[in-house]
Design a protein around this motif. Structure first.
Motif, short mmCIF file in Angstrom:
data_model
loop_
_atom_site.label_atom_id
_atom_site.label_comp_id
_atom_site.label_asym_id
_atom_site.label_seq_id
_atom_site.Cartn_x
_atom_site.Cartn_y
_atom_site.Cartn_z
N ALA A 113 0.84 -1.20 0.00
CA ALA A 113 0.00 0.00 0.00
C ALA A 113 0.88 1.25 0.00
CB ALA A 113 -0.91 0.00 1.22
N PRO A 114 0.62 2.20 -0.87
CA PRO A 114 1.52 3.35 -1.03
C PRO A 114 1.47 4.32 0.14
CG PRO A 114 -0.44 3.65 -2.37
CD PRO A 114 -0.53 2.27 -1.80
N LEU A 115 2.64 4.80 0.53
CA LEU A 115 2.75 5.91 1.46
C LEU A 115 3.31 7.10 0.68
CD1 LEU A 115 4.21 4.22 4.68
CD2 LEU A 115 1.83 4.52 4.00
N PHE A 116 3.03 8.30 1.14
CA PHE A 116 3.40 9.49 0.41
C PHE A 116 4.31 10.38 1.23
CE2 PHE A 116 -0.70 7.95 -1.04
CZ PHE A 116 -0.47 7.82 -2.40
N HIS A 117 4.98 11.29 0.54
CA HIS A 117 5.88 12.21 1.22
C HIS A 117 5.06 13.17 2.06
CE1 HIS A 117 9.65 14.27 1.99
NE2 HIS A 117 9.04 15.42 1.77
N GLY A 118 5.03 12.92 3.34
CA GLY A 118 4.26 13.71 4.29
C GLY A 118 4.54 13.14 5.66
N THR A 119 3.84 13.61 6.65
CA THR A 119 4.08 13.12 8.00
C THR A 119 3.38 11.78 8.21
OG1 THR A 119 2.13 14.17 8.98
CG2 THR A 119 4.14 15.51 8.81
N LEU A 120 3.76 11.12 9.28
CA LEU A 120 3.11 9.86 9.64
C LEU A 120 1.62 10.09 9.85
CD1 LEU A 120 3.23 6.89 10.47
CD2 LEU A 120 3.83 7.64 12.78
N ALA A 121 1.27 11.15 10.57
CA ALA A 121 -0.14 11.44 10.84
C ALA A 121 -0.91 11.70 9.54
CB ALA A 121 -0.26 12.63 11.78
N GLU A 122 -0.31 12.42 8.61
CA GLU A 122 -0.98 12.71 7.34
C GLU A 122 -1.21 11.43 6.55
OE1 GLU A 122 0.68 17.26 6.53
OE2 GLU A 122 1.81 15.52 5.81
N ASP B 235 6.86 7.01 18.47
CA ASP B 235 7.73 7.41 19.57
C ASP B 235 9.20 7.43 19.15
OD1 ASP B 235 5.55 7.67 21.18
OD2 ASP B 235 5.80 5.75 22.20
N ALA B 236 9.56 6.58 18.18
CA ALA B 236 10.96 6.49 17.75
C ALA B 236 11.33 7.55 16.72
CB ALA B 236 11.23 5.10 17.18
N LEU B 237 10.34 8.28 16.20
CA LEU B 237 10.60 9.31 15.19
C LEU B 237 10.93 10.65 15.88
CD1 LEU B 237 7.71 8.46 12.70
CD2 LEU B 237 10.15 7.92 12.43
N PRO B 238 11.75 11.47 15.24
CA PRO B 238 12.20 12.73 15.87
C PRO B 238 11.06 13.63 16.34
CG PRO B 238 13.47 12.27 13.89
CD PRO B 238 12.38 11.26 13.94
N ASP B 239 10.04 13.76 15.51
CA ASP B 239 8.90 14.62 15.85
C ASP B 239 7.62 13.82 16.05
OD1 ASP B 239 10.36 17.09 15.73
OD2 ASP B 239 10.32 16.89 13.53
N GLY B 240 7.77 12.57 16.45
CA GLY B 240 6.60 11.74 16.68
C GLY B 240 5.77 11.59 15.42
N PRO B 241 4.43 11.60 15.54
CA PRO B 241 3.58 11.43 14.36
C PRO B 241 3.66 12.58 13.36
CG PRO B 241 2.28 11.96 16.30
CD PRO B 241 3.65 11.70 16.78
N ASP B 242 4.29 13.70 13.76
CA ASP B 242 4.44 14.84 12.85
C ASP B 242 5.76 14.79 12.07
OD1 ASP B 242 1.99 16.03 13.58
OD2 ASP B 242 2.91 16.85 15.39
#
Length: 267
Positions: free
Chosen positions: A112-121, A149-156
């Motif tokens: 399933a494709p993910l796009f260049h954006g934040t995790l939350a987006e 939690d492991a990402l620098p800015d969390g879900p953003d």
């Protein structure tokens, strides 16, 4: 989650999606690619609230079933229907608007494709109006919190083009969470957990089972452990159902399922 392509024929006289739990039914379905038949008069029923594992050798027509349920294509013959409990009447997918189909049925593939954006987006792609509580619920079910939690800015945090900063297993969890966020009554998983290890696969399966007793799920999988957890197993060969039953029933029978997994390590 997969969406019907822009070129899918629109319903000329749209019907509403029946209320309540929904099952699936493919009746006499025939379909092929470039003249090569893949499904040959397929009859398959998944009852409301049931989890069915669809298995078969490569080319048996498993992913084609998922594509028809997403309306990537329509069958050349036969019907693909959503079936509510009686006395309500089934509805052909071709009689639904794309919006109603996507709200009722979520098809989540292996890539399933993910796009260049934040995790939350990326999580909100399928349901941009989802509430924070709804988002929290699906991230809990799919084990997204440790990823965030492991990402620098969390879900953003931006996940990169096609989710390049995430592992295959992490992308699978995000794709599944996105598919669940719209609250589908029918969930189709086409090798969605193939990139997860056995523990992650088991965790997601148990979480999905605990999350809903009314959602209908069709699981296309090749791992014996994944298949074994289904309420019922359907084996395809030559575009038709050749065997169906529980894991124990089919293993005792020693038929197509046993031969299919003859070289696999049983859990």
């Amino acid at each position: 989650a997969l969406r019907a392509p822009a070129g899918a024929p629109a319903a000329t006289a749209p019907r509403p999606v029946p209320a309540g739990p929904l099952g699936l039914r493919l009746r006499g379905v025939r379909f092929g690619y470039g003249g090569e038949p893949v499904l040959d008069g397929l009859d398959l029923t998944v009852r409301p609230g049931e989890t069915v594992a669809l298995v078969g050798a490569s080319g048996a027509g498993k992913s084609t079933c998922a594509h028809l349920l997403a309306r990537y294509w329509d069958p050349e013959a036969g019907t693909v229907e959503l079936v509510p409990p009686a006395p309500a009447h089934p509805v052909d997918l071709r009689d639904l608007t794309e919006e109603d189909l996507r709200a009722a049925v979520s098809v989540v593939g292996q890539e399933a494709p993910l796009f260049h954006g934040t995790l939350a987006e990326n999580l909100r792609l399928g349901a941009p109006d989802a509430t924070a509580d709804e988002l929290d619920a699906v991230t809990r079910i799919c084990g997204i919190a440790p990823i965030a939690d492991a990402l620098p800015d969390g879900p953003d945090t931006a996940v990169g083009e096609r989710g390049a900063t995430l592992s295959g297993g992490q992308r699978a969890r995000v794709a599944l969470a996105r598919g669940l966020l719209s609250g589908p009554r029918v969930l189709v998983l086409d090798e969605t957990t193939a990139h997860l290890d056995h523990r992650g696969d088991a965790e997601l399966s148990h979480a999905l089972a605990a999350d809903s007793t009314t959602r209908t799920t069709l699981v296309i999988a090749h791992r014996p452990a994944t298949v074994r957890r289904a309420d019922r197993i359907v084996v395809l060969d030559g575009g038709r159902v050749v065997e169906e039953g529980t894991w124990d029933e089919l293993i005792r029978a020693g038929g197509p399922l046993t031969r299919l997994f003859a070289r696999a390590e049983h859990p």
